[in-house]
Design a protein around this motif. Sequence first.
Motif, PDB file in Angstrom:
ATOM      1  N   SER A  43     -13.531   6.581  -1.339  1.00  0.00           N
ATOM      2  CA  SER A  43     -12.566   7.510  -1.913  1.00  0.00           C
ATOM      3  C   SER A  43     -12.380   7.237  -3.393  1.00  0.00           C
ATOM      4  O   SER A  43     -12.777   6.191  -3.905  1.00  0.00           O
ATOM      5  CB  SER A  43     -11.216   7.382  -1.191  1.00  0.00           C
ATOM      6  N   ASN A  44     -11.788   8.221  -4.058  1.00  0.00           N
ATOM      7  CA  ASN A  44     -11.383   8.019  -5.449  1.00  0.00           C
ATOM      8  C   ASN A  44     -10.099   7.189  -5.428  1.00  0.00           C
ATOM      9  O   ASN A  44      -8.990   7.729  -5.490  1.00  0.00           O
ATOM     10  CB  ASN A  44     -11.151   9.363  -6.146  1.00  0.00           C
ATOM     11  N   VAL A  45     -10.258   5.908  -5.304  1.00  0.00           N
ATOM     12  CA  VAL A  45      -9.142   5.019  -5.018  1.00  0.00           C
ATOM     13  C   VAL A  45      -8.105   5.033  -6.138  1.00  0.00           C
ATOM     14  O   VAL A  45      -8.428   5.022  -7.326  1.00  0.00           O
ATOM     15  CB  VAL A  45      -9.646   3.577  -4.772  1.00  0.00           C
ATOM     16  N   VAL A  46      -6.847   5.093  -5.736  1.00  0.00           N
ATOM     17  CA  VAL A  46      -5.719   4.906  -6.638  1.00  0.00           C
ATOM     18  C   VAL A  46      -4.887   3.767  -6.062  1.00  0.00           C
ATOM     19  O   VAL A  46      -4.961   3.480  -4.864  1.00  0.00           O
ATOM     20  CB  VAL A  46      -4.880   6.194  -6.786  1.00  0.00           C
ATOM     21  N   PRO A  47      -4.087   3.095  -6.879  1.00  0.00           N
ATOM     22  CA  PRO A  47      -3.356   1.907  -6.399  1.00  0.00           C
ATOM     23  C   PRO A  47      -2.553   2.141  -5.129  1.00  0.00           C
ATOM     24  O   PRO A  47      -2.500   1.280  -4.248  1.00  0.00           O
ATOM     25  CB  PRO A  47      -2.452   1.559  -7.585  1.00  0.00           C
ATOM     26  N   ARG A  48      -1.926   3.307  -4.981  1.00  0.00           N
ATOM     27  CA  ARG A  48      -1.080   3.556  -3.816  1.00  0.00           C
ATOM     28  C   ARG A  48      -1.863   3.570  -2.510  1.00  0.00           C
ATOM     29  O   ARG A  48      -1.287   3.377  -1.435  1.00  0.00           O
ATOM     30  CB  ARG A  48      -0.335   4.887  -3.981  1.00  0.00           C
ATOM     31  N   TYR A  49      -3.172   3.789  -2.591  1.00  0.00           N
ATOM     32  CA  TYR A  49      -3.989   3.771  -1.372  1.00  0.00           C
ATOM     33  C   TYR A  49      -4.047   2.375  -0.746  1.00  0.00           C
ATOM     34  O   TYR A  49      -4.448   2.233   0.413  1.00  0.00           O
ATOM     35  CB  TYR A  49      -5.421   4.221  -1.680  1.00  0.00           C
ATOM     36  N   LEU A  50      -3.643   1.348  -1.495  1.00  0.00           N
ATOM     37  CA  LEU A  50      -3.696  -0.017  -0.983  1.00  0.00           C
ATOM     38  C   LEU A  50      -2.474  -0.379  -0.132  1.00  0.00           C
ATOM     39  O   LEU A  50      -2.481  -1.400   0.552  1.00  0.00           O
ATOM     40  CB  LEU A  50      -3.814  -1.011  -2.132  1.00  0.00           C
ATOM     41  N   ILE A  51      -1.446   0.438  -0.172  1.00  0.00           N
ATOM     42  CA  ILE A  51      -0.217   0.107   0.546  1.00  0.00           C
ATOM     43  C   ILE A  51      -0.439  -0.087   2.045  1.00  0.00           C
ATOM     44  O   ILE A  51       0.098  -1.030   2.639  1.00  0.00           O
ATOM     45  CB  ILE A  51       0.872   1.168   0.267  1.00  0.00           C
ATOM     46  N   PRO A  52      -1.247   0.744   2.717  1.00  0.00           N
ATOM     47  CA  PRO A  52      -1.438   0.529   4.162  1.00  0.00           C
ATOM     48  C   PRO A  52      -2.188  -0.747   4.515  1.00  0.00           C
ATOM     49  O   PRO A  52      -2.155  -1.171   5.670  1.00  0.00           O
ATOM     50  CB  PRO A  52      -2.255   1.768   4.595  1.00  0.00           C
ATOM     51  N   ILE A  53      -2.867  -1.370   3.567  1.00  0.00           N
ATOM     52  CA  ILE A  53      -3.656  -2.567   3.886  1.00  0.00           C
ATOM     53  C   ILE A  53      -3.078  -3.839   3.272  1.00  0.00           C
ATOM     54  O   ILE A  53      -3.316  -4.943   3.771  1.00  0.00           O
ATOM     55  CB  ILE A  53      -5.123  -2.382   3.418  1.00  0.00           C
ATOM     56  N   LEU A  54      -2.284  -3.693   2.233  1.00  0.00           N
ATOM     57  CA  LEU A  54      -1.799  -4.869   1.502  1.00  0.00           C
ATOM     58  C   LEU A  54      -1.023  -5.850   2.379  1.00  0.00           C
ATOM     59  O   LEU A  54      -1.284  -7.065   2.335  1.00  0.00           O
ATOM     60  CB  LEU A  54      -0.959  -4.412   0.310  1.00  0.00           C
ATOM     61  N   PRO A  55      -0.065  -5.405   3.204  1.00  0.00           N
ATOM     62  CA  PRO A  55       0.639  -6.386   4.057  1.00  0.00           C
ATOM     63  C   PRO A  55      -0.275  -7.069   5.059  1.00  0.00           C
ATOM     64  O   PRO A  55      -0.026  -8.216   5.444  1.00  0.00           O
ATOM     65  CB  PRO A  55       1.713  -5.543   4.754  1.00  0.00           C
TER      66      PRO A  55
END
Length: 377
Positions: A346-358
């Motif tokens: 995907s055209n990754v943006v920082p908010r896309y990391l929220i589901p995986i960060l925790p």
Amino acid sequence: MTKIVRLLITILLLVLIVLGQVKVFKNNSGSYKSPYFPKRYQELKRIYGESQYVLTMPKHVIPDEFVYSYAATEYLRGKNPVLLNAEQPPFGKYLIGVSQNVFNNDRIVSYIFNIGCLTVLFILGLIVLKDGLVSLLVVYLFSLEKLFMVQAIYAPLLDNIQLFFILMSFIFFILARKKLIYLIFSMITLGLVMSTKFYLTGVLIVISWLLSTIFTHRERIISSMTRIAASSIFVVLTMMLVYFPIFMHGDNLVRFLGVQKWMYSFHLSKFNFQPDKFFSLVLFNKWHNPGSGGANFSVDWQITWPLVFINSLVILLLRRKSLSKDWNMIPIAFWVVVYSLSIVNSNVVPRYLIPILPFWYIMLGFSIKKLMNRLLT
């Protein structure tokens, strides 16, 4: 480590977490206390009417949080959800609308869900790591993430609302190994995940659950897969219940399915296999902004991102035997793999990391627990 030392560290971490969230509330108390009706609503209504969502030559380019707040009000006043901000499902906006009517404020709901995310992350950590101290450390470290904290500042957004239900769904799925009734709860919360933001995240969760089931239930794979398939009806029922207002407006099941298809087509443009963008963002804070076409720096980036990502990579590649012995960690591991592979496309943006960060932090907790056991034995 003695029990007294563990207790003192536990109390310290708990105090730091609470103080951190009190500070967030204090720093944004003006936003949380400012009335929504009638002034802010009228202002949002005017700005939305002059925005890129209505005019080809807009006077204003408005952020997501403005759209979600305005849509939330209109939904609770009877507006058909498919006619306003249909590119995102309506459930999160229903909750924002409830906040508007209960608290006369559209932003406090984001703060509430941030607290909720930390709470359920601790519960998930307890179930998976089986160590209260390490679980609390995971929560504390995640609570310091700027990407997470801004959810309560630039409010209301949908990411932390969805994250809450993602974490809940994994809690129920893992518990379902011992009590089958939890599988139904996991599917209901999964339906809420898919009803809060674009449903692809929920599809990826299902894939990770199926892979973990295949990995851990090889001897009774057919019965296990049948249970998951049968209980998935609760995902569909939950989504249809969330979209019930469209049926009240005279739409039918075909229309409901058409909306889901349109949503997929809308988000399809965000998929583009360029893994270098994901790695450059996570490891080096180089964000290739699709809007500007160039590389930017994310203000939400922290040095913890490459650390927790590399730790997860090491566990998956070099500590697979240790990981495979802990059943509760396997769904977490497959989620990290599946979601990472999807975000690379995907055209990754920082908010896309929220589901995986925790979940990266839970993997870090797994490493910390193993290290503590080695040092203390």
